[in-house]
Design a protein around this motif. Structure first.
Motif, short mmCIF file in Angstrom:
data_model
loop_
_atom_site.label_atom_id
_atom_site.label_comp_id
_atom_site.label_asym_id
_atom_site.label_seq_id
_atom_site.Cartn_x
_atom_site.Cartn_y
_atom_site.Cartn_z
N UNK A 138 0.78 -1.17 -0.10
CA UNK A 138 -0.10 -0.09 0.01
C UNK A 138 0.88 1.19 0.10
N UNK A 139 0.18 2.35 -0.25
CA UNK A 139 1.18 3.62 -0.20
C UNK A 139 1.39 4.10 -1.68
N UNK A 140 2.59 4.92 -1.71
CA UNK A 140 2.76 5.42 -2.76
C UNK A 140 2.96 4.75 -3.88
N UNK A 141 2.55 4.70 -5.29
CA UNK A 141 2.69 3.67 -6.39
C UNK A 141 4.17 3.83 -6.82
N UNK A 142 4.87 3.00 -7.12
CA UNK A 142 6.42 3.02 -7.70
C UNK A 142 7.16 3.01 -6.88
N UNK A 143 7.00 2.65 -5.64
CA UNK A 143 8.26 2.38 -4.70
C UNK A 143 7.96 1.30 -3.72
N UNK A 144 8.90 0.62 -3.50
CA UNK A 144 8.78 -0.44 -2.23
C UNK A 144 9.31 -0.31 -1.05
N UNK A 145 8.50 -0.49 0.12
CA UNK A 145 8.91 -0.46 1.46
C UNK A 145 10.24 -0.82 1.60
N UNK A 146 11.06 -0.10 2.35
CA UNK A 146 12.54 -0.37 2.50
C UNK A 146 13.04 -0.08 3.93
N UNK A 147 13.93 -0.63 4.26
CA UNK A 147 14.36 -0.71 5.89
C UNK A 147 14.47 0.71 6.15
N UNK A 148 13.98 1.23 7.00
CA UNK A 148 14.15 2.42 7.82
C UNK A 148 14.59 2.58 9.10
N UNK A 153 24.20 5.34 4.54
CA UNK A 153 23.21 5.81 3.76
C UNK A 153 22.15 4.85 2.88
N UNK A 154 22.05 3.72 3.33
CA UNK A 154 21.37 2.64 2.70
C UNK A 154 20.27 2.25 3.58
N UNK A 155 19.96 2.36 4.71
CA UNK A 155 18.71 2.17 5.63
C UNK A 155 18.27 3.19 6.35
N UNK A 156 17.80 4.32 5.91
CA UNK A 156 17.28 5.23 6.51
C UNK A 156 16.02 5.77 6.08
N UNK A 157 15.44 6.91 6.51
CA UNK A 157 13.91 7.14 5.95
C UNK A 157 13.93 7.54 4.41
N UNK A 158 15.09 7.67 3.90
CA UNK A 158 15.26 8.16 2.45
C UNK A 158 15.40 6.88 1.53
N UNK A 159 15.59 5.83 2.10
CA UNK A 159 16.32 4.78 1.48
C UNK A 159 15.35 4.06 0.28
N UNK A 160 14.16 4.40 0.61
CA UNK A 160 12.90 3.65 -0.20
C UNK A 160 13.45 4.33 -1.92
N UNK A 161 13.65 5.57 -1.71
CA UNK A 161 14.12 5.89 -3.09
C UNK A 161 15.57 5.23 -3.62
N UNK A 162 16.38 5.05 -2.81
CA UNK A 162 17.52 4.55 -3.17
C UNK A 162 17.26 3.30 -3.82
N UNK A 163 16.32 2.33 -3.25
CA UNK A 163 15.78 0.98 -3.62
C UNK A 163 15.39 1.10 -5.00
N UNK A 164 14.57 2.40 -5.39
CA UNK A 164 13.84 2.77 -6.68
C UNK A 164 14.66 2.94 -7.68
N UNK A 165 15.84 3.63 -7.20
CA UNK A 165 16.82 3.91 -8.35
C UNK A 165 17.43 2.55 -8.71
N UNK A 166 17.53 1.66 -7.78
CA UNK A 166 18.38 0.36 -8.37
C UNK A 166 17.27 -0.08 -9.45
#
Length: 356
Positions: A138-148, A153-166
């Motif tokens: 659920x939530x915003x389309x186009x992103x996967x829930x990620x470790x927060x 730099x890889x497991x913070x509140x911004x890291x869902x964006x990092x995963x989406x760039x991969x």
């Protein structure tokens, strides 16, 4: 099996005499051996795959194999792919001990994201799994829930964006090789998310977006590219490198090591992404950053050194080397993969790139 990794080269680039690819390969392989034997990394079919050690290793090691004229992938390259393929078939998790939500779902998503970049491009099942996870969330389309986990730099509140760039880098590779790829609508949603959230990201993640945009140019407008590159140059240190602080802004971590000046992970990541995007190819500032990397390989261990952004680990612990792993692999990528800056029509670790 591992020979099918979609990250090989057509030809091997030359290296400068003032850094040692053999030592770099030995360091990275030795760290993989430790990881494969480390109890917390044990998983079905092969070790779990981390953003700091296995992901960059799997991108960098084929470049070293070509440069060193090795004929076969390492046992560790094969083992990483085997583990990802095994868990794709069995639907097992690389973190079987994690049963508490939301971390269970986040761990599942992290493996699915990494798998589409590291598994052979013909492994459509990895893409099917990834998109099915997106549809379930659920939530915003186009992103996967990620470790927060408040770990930069890889497991913070911004890291869902990092995963989406991969995913975007992998999708760009996939689209170039398979024009019949069926998930066009999902890729459009991914692109919309990356564009909408771009301005909220630390520089680290905007660099990742720049890498992704080298394969999917619509992710960044021309003005955004120029503004980002100008901002990056403005943060370059007098010695040619970049500091870890420059990749932020980061969360406050009072227990992290005190660092000053240029940092190997920051310098390697910036140099690599600029080259992938074809930015500053003839700019002497890019040569200075590459020279910084050449000069900062440890001549004894073969590694490039970088400090944790979060805490100080015991020097003999596995965790103490995580940032060195990432720094060393990205230094190899920066020194051996010129991306869109190459003077030859070659295929790089991120695929075939068009400059801008």
């Amino acid at each position: 099996m591992a020979a099918g990794l979609a990250i090989g080269l057509v030809c091997a680039p030359a290296w400068s005499a003032d850094w040692n690819p053999r030592l770099a390969a030995d360091y990275l392989d030795q760290r993989e051996k430790q990881w494969f034997e480390w109890p917390p990394a044990k998983a079905s079919g092969g070790p779990c795959v981390s953003c700091h050690t296995q992901l960059p290793y799997s991108l960098a090691r084929p470049l070293l194999r070509k440069a060193l004229r090795e004929t076969e992938p390492t046992a560790f390259e094969k083992g990483i792919v085997h583990g990802l393929e095994t868990r794709l078939l069995t639907k097992e998790s690389m973190f079987p001990s994690i049963q508490r939500e939301p971390i269970k779902t986040q761990a599942r998503n992290a493996e699915a994201v990494i798998a589409v970049l590291l598994l052979p491009s013909t492994t459509d099942g990895a893409w099917d799994r990834l998109w099915s996870y997106r549809q379930e969330d659920s939530g915003q389309s186009g992103v996967w829930d990620w470790f927060g986990l408040d770990l930069d730099p890889w497991e913070s509140r911004h890291s869902a964006y990092f995963g989406a760039t991969i995913v975007a880098v992998a999708a760009g590779n996939k689209l170039q090789g398979d024009r019949s790829y069926p998930y066009k609508e999902q890729i459009e949603e991914l692109s919309s998310y990356l564009k909408a959230e771009y301005g909220k990201q630390p520089l680290h993640n905007r660099l990742m977006a720049l890498w992704a945009a080298a394969k999917m140019p619509a992710l960044l407008g021309e003005g955004q590219r120029k503004d980002l590159v100008d901002h990056i140059w403005g943060l370059q240190q007098p010695d040619g490198g970049w500091s870890s602080a420059a990749l932020g802004p980061w969360m406050k971590h009072p227990a992290k090591p005190v660092t000053k000046g240029s940092d190997a992970y920051a310098t390697a990541l910036v140099t690599f992404t600029l080259q992938q995007a074809g930015a500053g190819c003839s700019d002497p500032r890019l040569d200075r950053s590459r020279n910084w990397l050449r000069a900062h390989q440890n001549p004894r261990t073969g590694a490039w050194s970088s400090s944790s952004m979060n805490k100080t680990y015991p020097p003999d612990s596995m965790q103490a080397g995580f940032m060195d792993d990432a720094a060393s692999a990205f230094a190899v990528l920066a020194l051996l993969d010129r991306g869109a800056c190459t003077t030859h029509n070659t295929t790089s670790a991120a695929g075939t790139h068009q400059g801008y």
